[in-house]
Design a protein around this motif. Structure first.
Motif, short mmCIF file in Angstrom:
data_model
loop_
_atom_site.label_atom_id
_atom_site.label_comp_id
_atom_site.label_asym_id
_atom_site.label_seq_id
_atom_site.Cartn_x
_atom_site.Cartn_y
_atom_site.Cartn_z
N GLN A 1 0.83 -1.21 0.00
CA GLN A 1 0.00 0.00 0.00
C GLN A 1 0.87 1.26 0.00
OE1 GLN A 1 -3.69 0.34 -0.09
NE2 GLN A 1 -2.67 2.14 -0.91
N ALA A 2 1.95 1.25 0.77
CA ALA A 2 2.85 2.41 0.79
C ALA A 2 3.47 2.64 -0.59
CB ALA A 2 3.94 2.20 1.84
N ARG A 3 3.86 1.57 -1.27
CA ARG A 3 4.44 1.73 -2.61
C ARG A 3 3.39 2.22 -3.61
NH1 ARG A 3 7.08 -3.22 -1.28
NH2 ARG A 3 5.69 -4.38 -2.67
N ILE A 4 2.16 1.74 -3.48
CA ILE A 4 1.09 2.23 -4.36
C ILE A 4 0.88 3.72 -4.15
CG2 ILE A 4 -1.42 2.15 -4.77
CD1 ILE A 4 -1.24 -0.90 -4.18
N ASP A 5 0.75 4.13 -2.89
CA ASP A 5 0.54 5.55 -2.61
C ASP A 5 1.70 6.40 -3.14
OD1 ASP A 5 -1.93 5.22 -1.35
OD2 ASP A 5 -1.05 5.06 0.65
N GLU A 6 2.93 5.96 -2.89
CA GLU A 6 4.08 6.74 -3.35
C GLU A 6 4.13 6.81 -4.88
OE1 GLU A 6 7.19 9.16 -3.80
OE2 GLU A 6 5.96 8.86 -2.01
N SER A 7 3.83 5.72 -5.53
CA SER A 7 3.83 5.72 -7.00
C SER A 7 2.77 6.66 -7.55
CB SER A 7 3.58 4.30 -7.51
OG SER A 7 3.46 4.29 -8.91
N ARG A 8 1.57 6.59 -7.01
CA ARG A 8 0.50 7.48 -7.48
C ARG A 8 0.85 8.94 -7.21
NH1 ARG A 8 -4.65 4.53 -4.69
NH2 ARG A 8 -5.13 2.96 -6.25
N LEU A 9 1.36 9.22 -6.01
CA LEU A 9 1.72 10.60 -5.68
C LEU A 9 2.84 11.11 -6.59
CD1 LEU A 9 1.41 10.47 -1.82
CD2 LEU A 9 0.15 12.02 -3.33
N GLU A 10 3.82 10.28 -6.86
CA GLU A 10 4.91 10.70 -7.75
C GLU A 10 4.39 10.97 -9.16
OE1 GLU A 10 8.22 12.15 -9.26
OE2 GLU A 10 7.80 11.85 -7.12
N THR A 11 3.42 10.18 -9.60
CA THR A 11 2.81 10.42 -10.91
C THR A 11 2.15 11.79 -10.96
OG1 THR A 11 2.46 8.05 -11.24
CG2 THR A 11 1.07 9.54 -12.51
N ILE A 12 1.43 12.15 -9.90
CA ILE A 12 0.78 13.47 -9.86
C ILE A 12 1.83 14.57 -9.69
CG2 ILE A 12 -0.91 14.92 -8.68
CD1 ILE A 12 -2.28 12.28 -7.75
N ARG A 13 2.85 14.32 -8.87
CA ARG A 13 3.91 15.32 -8.70
C ARG A 13 4.59 15.63 -10.03
NH1 ARG A 13 4.97 12.52 -3.43
NH2 ARG A 13 6.49 11.23 -4.51
N ALA A 14 4.74 14.62 -10.88
CA ALA A 14 5.38 14.84 -12.19
C ALA A 14 4.58 15.83 -13.02
CB ALA A 14 5.52 13.51 -12.93
N VAL A 15 3.27 15.82 -12.89
CA VAL A 15 2.44 16.81 -13.60
C VAL A 15 2.72 18.20 -13.05
CG1 VAL A 15 0.07 17.61 -14.00
CG2 VAL A 15 0.62 15.17 -14.19
N TRP A 16 2.72 18.35 -11.73
CA TRP A 16 2.92 19.67 -11.12
C TRP A 16 4.33 20.21 -11.34
CZ3 TRP A 16 -1.04 22.31 -10.81
CH2 TRP A 16 -2.26 21.77 -10.41
N ARG A 17 5.30 19.31 -11.51
CA ARG A 17 6.67 19.78 -11.79
C ARG A 17 6.77 20.48 -13.15
NH1 ARG A 17 8.37 14.67 -9.23
NH2 ARG A 17 9.03 15.27 -7.14
N GLN A 18 5.79 20.24 -14.00
CA GLN A 18 5.74 20.94 -15.28
C GLN A 18 5.15 22.34 -15.13
OE1 GLN A 18 4.33 18.43 -18.62
NE2 GLN A 18 4.25 16.80 -17.08
N VAL A 19 4.57 22.60 -13.95
CA VAL A 19 3.92 23.88 -13.69
C VAL A 19 4.76 24.76 -12.77
CG1 VAL A 19 1.81 24.94 -12.78
CG2 VAL A 19 1.67 22.78 -14.02
N THR A 20 5.47 24.15 -11.81
CA THR A 20 6.25 24.92 -10.85
C THR A 20 7.54 24.17 -10.50
OG1 THR A 20 6.25 26.00 -8.69
CG2 THR A 20 5.02 23.96 -8.87
N THR A 21 8.55 24.92 -10.12
CA THR A 21 9.81 24.31 -9.67
C THR A 21 9.90 24.25 -8.15
OG1 THR A 21 10.92 26.45 -9.75
CG2 THR A 21 11.08 25.05 -11.72
#
Length: 195
Positions: free
Chosen positions: A122-142
């Motif tokens: 479950q921890a790996r699932i949460d981290e993977s999903r969060l990193e996927t969303i973070r990758a989107v936001w990294r395109q918007v802000t540094t």
């Protein structure tokens, strides 16, 4: 993966999703659900511990790969956080039937409370999903703190929407996400994004 093994694992996912508890994973119930023999079950998994281990690996793949593919297809507007958030929410809403399974989400999280292997998955699932969303936001802000918070907010809402009883309706979840968009500055500069 052999077709028989795949059938057993898919049946395990469905049992968790329908019954919402790891107690649904009993050999007699799985045999009845799949329509294969107990011998087939033991051939593929050597017993319930092997099945649960394989099921957790399967759930990790199912819960992360499709989500990552879905998010990767989201159009991002680097100069506009609100527009990027709206695109992300629109993508998730359009594909909701394929990935939102509140009872499965609740069952896996409940399982994680009593089983260290399930907790690690479950921890790996949460981290993977969060990193996927973070990758989107990294395109918007540094700003990494803004990236972290920008990913956490919709994710925590989605998890909470699955955890409350009864689970939050799709319409209410959409309204909550629309509220997030209304809090995001429409034409924010990089330094102001997600604040």
């Amino acid at each position: 993966m052999t077709p028989g093994r795949q059938r057993w694992l898919e049946a395990g996912v469905e049992a968790l999703a329908e019954e919402g508890a790891v107690d649904a994973l009993r050999i007699d119930r799985m045999v009845e659900r799949v329509g294969l023999s107990t011998g087939s079950f033991y051939y593929h998994f050597q017993g319930m511990p092997g099945f649960k281990k394989a099921l957790l690996a399967h759930l990790e793949e199912v819960q992360t790969a499709g989500f990552a593919d879905l998010i990767a297809a989201t159009p991002v507007d680097p100069g506009n956080a609100a527009h990027s958030a709206a695109n992300l929410i629109e993508t998730l809403a359009a594909a909701r039937a394929g990935y939102r399974r509140p009872r499965l989400e609740a069952a896996l999280r409940a399982w994680a409370l009593t089983d260290p292997d399930a907790a690690h998955v479950q921890a790996r699932i949460d981290e993977s999903r969060l990193e996927t969303i973070r990758a989107v936001w990294r395109q918007v802000t540094t700003d990494e703190e803004e990236v972290r918070l920008g990913a956490l907010l919709p994710y925590v809402i989605a998890i909470g929407a699955s955890a409350i009883m009864p689970p939050l309706s799709d319409d209410d979840l959409d309204r909550l996400y629309q509220r997030i968009i209304s809090l995001t500055p429409p034409g924010a500069s990089e330094s102001e994004t997600l604040r």
